[in-house]
Structures are given as structure tokens and as C-alpha cells.
Design an enzyme around this catalytic site. Structure first.
Site, PDB file in Angstrom:
ATOM      1  N   HIS A 112       0.842  -1.199   0.000  1.00 33.05           N
ATOM      2  CA  HIS A 112       0.000   0.000   0.000  1.00 33.05           C
ATOM      3  C   HIS A 112       0.868   1.236   0.000  1.00 33.05           C
ATOM      4  CE1 HIS A 112       0.762  -1.306   4.108  1.00 33.05           C
ATOM      5  NE2 HIS A 112       0.813  -0.024   4.424  1.00 33.05           N
TER       6      HIS A 112
ATOM      7  N   HIS B  22       0.967   5.242   1.125  1.00 31.48           N
ATOM      8  CA  HIS B  22       0.349   6.276   1.969  1.00 31.48           C
ATOM      9  C   HIS B  22       0.379   7.607   1.233  1.00 31.48           C
ATOM     10  CE1 HIS B  22       0.479   4.106   5.949  1.00 31.48           C
ATOM     11  NE2 HIS B  22       1.423   3.422   5.314  1.00 31.48           N
TER      12      HIS B  22
HETATM   13  P1  AMP Z   1       2.040   0.354   7.265  1.00 32.91           P
HETATM   14  O1  AMP Z   1       2.560   0.585   8.644  1.00 32.91           O
HETATM   15  O2  AMP Z   1       2.730   1.135   6.202  1.00 32.91           O
HETATM   16  O3  AMP Z   1       1.943  -1.132   6.947  1.00 32.91           O
HETATM   17  O4  AMP Z   1       0.559   0.943   7.281  1.00 32.91           O
HETATM   18  C1  AMP Z   1      -0.566   0.188   7.535  1.00 32.91           C
HETATM   19  C2  AMP Z   1      -1.659   1.174   7.709  1.00 32.91           C
HETATM   20  O5  AMP Z   1      -2.901   0.511   7.582  1.00 32.91           O
HETATM   21  C3  AMP Z   1      -1.671   1.862   9.071  1.00 32.91           C
HETATM   22  O6  AMP Z   1      -1.490   3.260   8.888  1.00 32.91           O
HETATM   23  C4  AMP Z   1      -3.047   1.518   9.633  1.00 32.91           C
HETATM   24  O7  AMP Z   1      -3.628   2.601  10.318  1.00 32.91           O
HETATM   25  C5  AMP Z   1      -3.822   1.167   8.390  1.00 32.91           C
HETATM   26  N1  AMP Z   1      -4.934   0.261   8.587  1.00 32.91           N
HETATM   27  C6  AMP Z   1      -4.901  -0.929   9.222  1.00 32.91           C
HETATM   28  N2  AMP Z   1      -6.124  -1.500   9.180  1.00 32.91           N
HETATM   29  C7  AMP Z   1      -6.921  -0.665   8.486  1.00 32.91           C
HETATM   30  C8  AMP Z   1      -8.286  -0.679   8.091  1.00 32.91           C
HETATM   31  N3  AMP Z   1      -9.089  -1.699   8.421  1.00 32.91           N
HETATM   32  N4  AMP Z   1      -8.770   0.378   7.394  1.00 32.91           N
HETATM   33  C9  AMP Z   1      -7.967   1.414   7.065  1.00 32.91           C
HETATM   34  N5  AMP Z   1      -6.682   1.484   7.403  1.00 32.91           N
HETATM   35  C10 AMP Z   1      -6.154   0.470   8.105  1.00 32.91           C
END
Ligand code: AMP
Length: 142
Positions: free
Chosen positions: A100, A102
Site C-alpha cells: 500500500h 500512503h
Molecule cells: P504500514 O505501517 O505502512 O503497513 O501501514 C498500515 C496502515 O494501515 C496503518 O497506517 C493503519 O492505520 C492502516 N490500517 C490498518 N487496518 C486498516 C483498516 N481496516 N482500514 C484502514 N486502514 C487500516
């Protein structure tokens, strides 16, 4: 069969604040809003990180970044900048192992402090060249 949390969102099994969808990607608000409008752009293909993208997937996913960025920026005239980042691997802070990107809008005096690139010791020209050569040499192996 959806296995990770983003697969479940893509499959519609759990809700998300969706902002954009096409055949290759889904974009939705991050549950933890670093700043208002913080969005995740997620490939529908179940790839763990950037290292798993082939050229075709990269073309279908990464080319959507400007489109989503423009939409976020246009959504609020207080947005004056945007950080776009991707954590790849646990060591880089990745916590969801479905790739993903950001998109974090920035506002005047928003107080957000993202980790800044830094090195404890200054790097010499020689070291820069060595590092650059090691990376650029990888392209000839593709
Ligand atoms: P990373 O640390 O780059 O893997 O980011 C994962 C991101 O996913 C974090 O910023 C979380 O807040 C976000 N996240 C986890 N679960 C969900 C969800 N169900 N809906 C939206 N964002 C999520």
C-alpha cells in the site's frame, strides 16, 4: 479467498472509507489519520511489498498515484502539500503485508513529523559513488 485485512476490504467483507476504485486499485482512508485525508492506495493484487511488483503491476498501480493525490488535494483548499510514502518490510515500519502507498496531505503548521532521512556521520563523495554504483549495477541484471 481474502486473507489479510486489505484483501477483506477489497472483497467488501469489512468496511472502509473508500475514495477511489478501479479494476486494479482501491483507495481508502487510513484508519489512523496522520493528517486529515490520509489515504491508502492499495493494489487489488495480493502483493506483499514493492519487491513483488512486476512491470505490468507497477504500471497498473503506481500510475494511479497522481490521480488520487490530485483528488485529495482538490478536496480541501487547506492542503498545501503531500507526503507519499510506502513502507516495505517490517524493518521499514510496514505493519500490513499487503502492499500500500500512503498519501498524507499536509497543512500549514500541521505538526506532523515524519522520519527524516539522516545519517549520524557525513557521507563522503566516495561513499556516495559506491552506494550509487551498487544500486545502478542491479538494473543490468534485470
Ligand atoms: P504500514 O505501517 O505502512 O503497513 O501501514 C498500515 C496502515 O494501515 C496503518 O497506517 C493503519 O492505520 C492502516 N490500517 C490498518 N487496518 C486498516 C483498516 N481496516 N482500514 C484502514 N486502514 C487500516
Amino acid at each position: 479467498m481474502a486473507d489479510d485485512i486489505f484483501d477483506k476490504i477489497i472483497a467488501g467483507e469489512i468496511p472502509a472509507y473508500k475514495v477511489y476504485e478501479d479494476e486494479d486499485v482501491l483507495a481508502f482512508l487510513d484508519l489512523s489519520q496522520a493528517t486529515p485525508g490520509h489515504t491508502l492506495l492499495v493494489p487489488k493484487a495480493d502483493v506483499p511489498d514493492i519487491f513483488a511488483y512486476d512491470d505490468d503491476l507497477a504500471q497498473r498501480v503506481l500510475t494511479k498515484i497522481p490521480k488520487v493525490a490530485r483528488a485529495i488535494k482538490a478536496s480541501d483548499d487547506k492542503i498545501i502539500g503531500m507526503n507519499i510514502l510506502m513502507n516495505n518490510g517490517e524493518a521499514a515500519g510496514q505493519s500490513v503485508f499487503h502492499s500500500h502507498i500512503h498519501l498524507i496531505p499536509r497543512y500549514k503548521d500541521d505538526g506532523l513529523n515524519l522520519p527524516a532521512p539522516s545519517e549520524e556521520h557525513p557521507v563522503s563523495d566516495e561513499v556516495y559513488k559506491e552506494r550509487a554504483a551498487k544500486i545502478s549495477a542491479q538494473f543490468s541484471k534485470e
